[in-house]
Design a protein around this motif. Structure first.
Motif, short mmCIF file in Angstrom:
data_model
loop_
_atom_site.label_atom_id
_atom_site.label_comp_id
_atom_site.label_asym_id
_atom_site.label_seq_id
_atom_site.Cartn_x
_atom_site.Cartn_y
_atom_site.Cartn_z
N LYS A 37 0.82 -1.20 0.00
CA LYS A 37 0.00 0.00 0.00
C LYS A 37 0.86 1.25 0.00
N SER A 38 1.95 1.20 0.79
CA SER A 38 2.82 2.36 0.89
C SER A 38 3.47 2.67 -0.44
N ILE A 39 3.93 1.63 -1.15
CA ILE A 39 4.57 1.82 -2.45
C ILE A 39 3.56 2.34 -3.47
N ALA A 40 2.28 1.87 -3.34
CA ALA A 40 1.27 2.25 -4.31
C ALA A 40 0.89 3.72 -4.19
N GLU A 41 1.05 4.30 -3.01
CA GLU A 41 0.70 5.69 -2.81
C GLU A 41 1.79 6.58 -3.42
N PRO A 42 1.44 7.45 -4.36
CA PRO A 42 2.49 8.27 -4.98
C PRO A 42 3.02 9.32 -4.02
N ILE A 43 4.31 9.55 -4.05
CA ILE A 43 4.85 10.68 -3.33
C ILE A 43 4.71 11.91 -4.22
N ARG A 44 4.60 13.07 -3.59
CA ARG A 44 4.39 14.31 -4.33
C ARG A 44 5.68 15.11 -4.35
N ILE A 45 6.04 15.58 -5.51
CA ILE A 45 7.22 16.43 -5.66
C ILE A 45 6.78 17.74 -6.31
N LYS A 46 7.16 18.83 -5.70
CA LYS A 46 6.78 20.15 -6.20
C LYS A 46 7.98 20.79 -6.88
N VAL A 47 7.80 21.15 -8.15
CA VAL A 47 8.88 21.73 -8.95
C VAL A 47 8.44 23.09 -9.47
N LEU A 48 9.29 24.10 -9.28
CA LEU A 48 9.04 25.43 -9.83
C LEU A 48 10.00 25.70 -10.97
N THR A 49 9.51 26.35 -12.01
CA THR A 49 10.38 26.86 -13.07
C THR A 49 10.32 28.39 -13.02
N LEU A 50 11.50 29.00 -12.95
CA LEU A 50 11.59 30.45 -12.87
C LEU A 50 12.42 30.99 -14.03
N GLY A 51 12.09 32.19 -14.47
CA GLY A 51 12.87 32.81 -15.53
C GLY A 51 12.07 33.84 -16.29
N SER A 52 12.74 34.55 -17.14
CA SER A 52 12.11 35.59 -17.94
C SER A 52 11.09 34.98 -18.90
N ILE A 53 10.18 35.82 -19.37
CA ILE A 53 9.25 35.35 -20.39
C ILE A 53 10.03 35.07 -21.68
N ARG A 54 9.51 34.15 -22.47
CA ARG A 54 10.05 33.78 -23.78
C ARG A 54 11.33 32.93 -23.71
N VAL A 55 11.67 32.42 -22.53
CA VAL A 55 12.86 31.55 -22.48
C VAL A 55 12.51 30.09 -22.75
N GLY A 56 11.21 29.76 -22.75
CA GLY A 56 10.79 28.41 -23.09
C GLY A 56 10.42 27.53 -21.92
N LYS A 57 10.07 28.11 -20.78
CA LYS A 57 9.75 27.31 -19.60
C LYS A 57 8.53 26.43 -19.81
N SER A 58 7.46 27.00 -20.32
CA SER A 58 6.23 26.22 -20.52
C SER A 58 6.43 25.12 -21.55
N CYS A 59 7.13 25.44 -22.64
CA CYS A 59 7.41 24.44 -23.67
C CYS A 59 8.30 23.33 -23.13
N PHE A 60 9.21 23.70 -22.27
CA PHE A 60 10.12 22.74 -21.64
C PHE A 60 9.34 21.72 -20.81
N VAL A 61 8.42 22.22 -19.98
CA VAL A 61 7.62 21.33 -19.14
C VAL A 61 6.67 20.49 -19.99
N LYS A 62 6.05 21.10 -21.00
CA LYS A 62 5.14 20.36 -21.87
C LYS A 62 5.88 19.27 -22.63
N LYS A 63 7.11 19.54 -23.03
CA LYS A 63 7.90 18.53 -23.75
C LYS A 63 8.14 17.32 -22.86
N TYR A 64 8.40 17.55 -21.59
CA TYR A 64 8.62 16.45 -20.66
C TYR A 64 7.32 15.70 -20.37
N CYS A 65 6.24 16.44 -20.18
CA CYS A 65 4.97 15.82 -19.81
C CYS A 65 4.29 15.12 -20.98
#
Length: 228
Positions: A37-65
């Protein structure tokens, strides 16, 4: 860290009383069930992406997801963008660990690169710095101001409690598929080393090294016996 944070949870079988043969099987079954049961429960990881606009942060995350997805049309993130991905990683005992990664893309509204002093946007970002497991500072290798803005973003993150002692910090130079390049790899590496961060160069468009960034982040965040 919040009390319900699960990332440091370990799964140990119960100790068995060798003198009580009648309960030995039941104890083992209970321990196995609790572990499963413990293994089946997902652990949660919180990740922030910071940076100027137009550097590609959203595209970077979408590419991974979403792997093959790349947004060629530019839509700037105003305030905060959110994404989530479930992954499975091997534990040292060959079992699997389920991980849910929550992505928060923090940007600014004025387009100047560094985080502005607008109290409305600053207060919104402040709410997301709590309990951060991974922080990605991203810049565009063809845009010098976006690289110079990293220091201001890092100052803000540290002001609101993010530190290298409890957060996996990564610096990412994105858009290495584009020219002309104005920020050298040596400059990016030096900034990362100065701030006790790992350094990667990526292309959100082609996917180059995108997975490697998150593999590193997961490995560092889950290194307490979970990730092999």
């Amino acid at each position: 860290m919040s009390k319900d944070r699960q990332k440091h949870r370990k799964c140990h079988p119960k100790q068995i009383d060798n003198d009580n043969s009648s309960s030995k099987t039941n104890d083992k079954s209970t321990a196995d069930l609790n572990e499963a049961k413990s293994i089946a429960e997902p652990i949660r990881i919180k990740v922030l992406t910071l940076g100027s606009i137009r550097v590609g942060k959203s595209c970077f995350v979408k590419k991974y997801c979403e792997k093959n997805r790349f947004e060629s049309s530019y839509v700037p993130t105003i305030g905060v963008d959110y994404g989530v991905k479930h992954v499975t990683r091997d534990m040292v005992n060959t079992s699997s660990l389920s991980i849910k990664i929550d992505f928060f893309d923090l940007s600014d509204h004025d387009g100047v690169g560094s985080p502005s002093g607008d109290p409305n946007y600053r207060d919104v970002r402040n709410e997301f710095y709590e309990d951060v497991d991974g922080l990605i500072l991203m810049y565009d290798v063809t845009d010098k101001p976006s690289f110079e803005a990293l220091r201001s973003w890092l100052i803000e993150a540290r002001e609101f409690g993010v530190s290298s002692s409890n957060t996996t910090l990564t610096v990412v130079g994105n858009k290495i598929d584009q020219c002309p390049r104005v920020v050298t790899e040596q400059e990016g590496t030096a900034f990362a080393a100065e701030n006790s961060a790992a350094y990667f160069e990526t292309s959100a468009k082609s996917g180059l090294s995108v997975d490697e960034v998150f593999d590193y982040m997961l490995r560092e965040t889950c290194k307490n016996g979970y990730y092999k």
